[in-house]
Scaffold this active site. Structure first.
Site, PDB file in Angstrom:
ATOM      1  CG  ASN A 153     -43.511  18.691  31.554  1.00  0.00           C
ATOM      2  OD1 ASN A 153     -43.571  19.069  32.720  1.00  0.00           O
ATOM      3  ND2 ASN A 153     -44.036  19.367  30.558  1.00  0.00           N
ATOM      4  NE  ARG A 154     -41.465  23.017  34.231  1.00  0.00           N
ATOM      5  CZ  ARG A 154     -41.834  23.214  32.966  1.00  0.00           C
ATOM      6  NH1 ARG A 154     -42.600  22.342  32.330  1.00  0.00           N
ATOM      7  NH2 ARG A 154     -41.431  24.289  32.305  1.00  0.00           N
TER       8      ARG A 154
ATOM      9  CG  HIS B 158     -37.712  18.930  28.303  1.00  0.00           C
ATOM     10  ND1 HIS B 158     -38.947  18.352  28.453  1.00  0.00           N
ATOM     11  CD2 HIS B 158     -37.949  20.147  27.728  1.00  0.00           C
ATOM     12  CE1 HIS B 158     -39.885  19.178  27.992  1.00  0.00           C
ATOM     13  NE2 HIS B 158     -39.310  20.278  27.552  1.00  0.00           N
TER      14      HIS B 158
ATOM     15  CG  HIS C 260     -40.111  19.965  22.705  1.00  0.00           C
ATOM     16  ND1 HIS C 260     -40.522  21.203  22.292  1.00  0.00           N
ATOM     17  CD2 HIS C 260     -40.189  19.984  24.055  1.00  0.00           C
ATOM     18  CE1 HIS C 260     -40.811  21.939  23.348  1.00  0.00           C
ATOM     19  NE2 HIS C 260     -40.624  21.223  24.428  1.00  0.00           N
ATOM     20  CB  SER C 261     -42.096  19.023  16.074  1.00  0.00           C
ATOM     21  OG  SER C 261     -41.130  18.140  15.582  1.00  0.00           O
ATOM     22  CE1 TYR C 262     -39.719  23.888  20.460  1.00  0.00           C
ATOM     23  CE2 TYR C 262     -40.926  25.934  20.770  1.00  0.00           C
ATOM     24  CZ  TYR C 262     -40.050  24.972  21.243  1.00  0.00           C
ATOM     25  OH  TYR C 262     -39.490  25.116  22.489  1.00  0.00           O
TER      26      TYR C 262
ATOM     27  CG  ASP D 110     -45.463  25.186  29.317  1.00  0.00           C
ATOM     28  OD1 ASP D 110     -45.401  24.030  28.862  1.00  0.00           O
ATOM     29  OD2 ASP D 110     -44.488  25.783  29.806  1.00  0.00           O
TER      30      ASP D 110
ATOM     31  CD  GLN E 208     -46.771  20.523  29.249  1.00  0.00           C
ATOM     32  OE1 GLN E 208     -47.286  19.607  29.890  1.00  0.00           O
ATOM     33  NE2 GLN E 208     -46.447  21.669  29.801  1.00  0.00           N
TER      34      GLN E 208
ATOM     35  CD  GLU F 153     -43.837  19.689  24.752  1.00  0.00           C
ATOM     36  OE1 GLU F 153     -43.239  19.186  25.706  1.00  0.00           O
ATOM     37  OE2 GLU F 153     -44.082  20.905  24.683  1.00  0.00           O
TER      38      GLU F 153
HETATM   39  C1  BGC Z   1     -42.107  22.932  28.643  1.00  0.00           C
HETATM   40  C2  BGC Z   1     -41.860  24.407  28.649  1.00  0.00           C
HETATM   41  C3  BGC Z   1     -40.445  24.637  28.181  1.00  0.00           C
HETATM   42  C4  BGC Z   1     -40.301  24.057  26.794  1.00  0.00           C
HETATM   43  C5  BGC Z   1     -38.923  24.170  26.225  1.00  0.00           C
HETATM   44  C6  BGC Z   1     -42.002  22.484  27.230  1.00  0.00           C
HETATM   45  O1  BGC Z   1     -42.259  21.118  27.148  1.00  0.00           O
HETATM   46  O2  BGC Z   1     -43.351  22.593  29.224  1.00  0.00           O
HETATM   47  O3  BGC Z   1     -42.086  24.974  29.912  1.00  0.00           O
HETATM   48  O4  BGC Z   1     -40.122  25.999  28.168  1.00  0.00           O
HETATM   49  O5  BGC Z   1     -40.677  22.707  26.783  1.00  0.00           O
HETATM   50  O6  BGC Z   1     -37.992  23.629  27.052  1.00  0.00           O
END
Ligand code: BGC
Length: 338
Positions: A74-75, A100, A170-172, A241, A274, A301
């Site tokens: 994250n940020r 990330h 970061h699995s979808y 998000d 997240q 996440e």
């Molecule tokens: C973030 C999103 C981002 C995504 C893919 C997530 O963890 O919060 O804002 O677009 O990851 O990078």
């Protein structure tokens, strides 16, 4: 049973972990989860995570499909922090912020690995002092263990200088096996609070109660009925998000797709997750020739609070020299046959 199914260039392997319940294909590139194959209530096998057929896409694109994310998921606001009276500058790779772990974070690194027995892979990566701007030589060990219907992921890290760490996967997930988007998925998140974000997705330091809002997943609720609500925070995130703060220490997130009977239960030692509804997927080509759009998946996440270094008095993302970061997240895949 664990076997290497394909060896690509530059020491990158695709490895299958398989038992009677599940087959999980992973790569030592970013410890990426490439496939999770499970049955539905009629016995049909489907792949419940998004990914790519062309491995190069994992190396060049930026949605982090299935990847391990670090050093700091994250940020980090403005890509800047101070620690022990020293200033650190990181890559700005998401609006005005750092995301990330930077341009070539752990998602894009090739890990050494060792297959320990029929169900365990131990990945290892040495991140040098200054990599992507972070202080300290960091030793990271990641253990993937498939036991019955559950994938356990354990993260262990040490450093020789105080540093920041926040590792996630970061699995979808799409439990319909991408037959539909995630609107009909039931989601339960045991969280009384979530962190508010600004229009760049950065937590503001403000927290809100989830109860009776669009963020109320205290009881199993379809993502579709919540995501359409008129809510300022949902607008800022272009969907979900946001960091959710757990109110319990196990089985914190449950995702279910009633039509196929598939259920995923996530249990973690970490204090939050997240929850991200793939808001930035833009039609890119994924596995099986399918194109991926927003809401085609949900990411869970698990992690410490994003931007903790600027928000928390004692940042949970701080790893001190001599300490060990030791966290575990488990993913249990069941079929409900009612
Ligand atoms: C973030 C999103 C981002 C995504 C893919 C997530 O963890 O919060 O804002 O677009 O990851 O990078």
């Amino acid at each position: 049973m664990i076997r290497i199914i394909e060896s690509l260039d530059n020491g990158i392997d695709l490895i299958s972990m398989q038992n009677d319940e599940l087959e999980i294909v992973v790569s030592n590139f970013g410890c990426t989860i490439v496939k999770i194959l499970m049955k539905d209530k009629d016995g049909h096998v489907g792949d419940v995570v998004l990914g790519y057929d062309d491995f190069k896409s994992y190396q060049t694109l930026d949605a982090y499909l299935g990847a391990l994310v670090g050093r700091v998921a994250n940020r980090i606001g403005k890509g800047h922090f101070s620690l022990n009276n020293e200033e650190y500058t990181l890559a700005i790779n998401n609006g005005p912020n750092h995301l990330h772990g930077g341009i070539k974070g752990f998602s894009y690194q090739t890990f050494d690995y060792e297959i320990r027995d029929g169900y365990t892979i131990i990945f290892h990566y040495s991140s040098p002092d200054g990599e992507e701007g972070y202080p300290g030589d960091l030793e990271l060990k990641v253990i993937y263990e498939l036991k019955d219907d559950t994938l356990h992921i354990r993260y262990l890290a040490t450093t020789n200088k105080d540093t920041l760490i926040n590792i996630t996967n970061h699995s979808y997930f799409n439990l319909s096996a991408k037959q539909e988007n995630v609107y009909n998925h039931l989601l339960q998140v045991k969280a009384d609070q979530y962190a508010c974000i600004d229009s760049d997705g950065l937590p503001t330091g403000k927290f809100q109660q989830t109860k009776d809002t669009a963020f109320d997943f205290l009881q199993p609720t379809t993502i579709g009925e919540q995501i359409i609500k008129d809510d300022k925070q949902l607008q800022l995130g272009k969907g979900f998000d946001h960091p959710f703060i757990f109110n319990t220490q196990q089985n914190q997130v449950i995702l279910e797709h009633p039509a196929t009977g598939r259920r995923l239960t996530v249990s973690t030692t970490l204090p939050g997750a997240q929850i991200y509804t793939a808001n930035y997927l833009d039609g890119r080509l994924g596995k099986y020739g399918q194109h991926y759009y927003e809401r085609d998946a949900v990411c869970i996440e698990t992690q410490n609070l994003p931007d903790a270094i600027h928000i928390e008095e004692n940042p949970t993302t701080l790893l001190k020299k001599g300490e060990t970061y030791d966290e575990m997240t488990s993913y249990k895949f069941e079929v409900i046959k009612s």
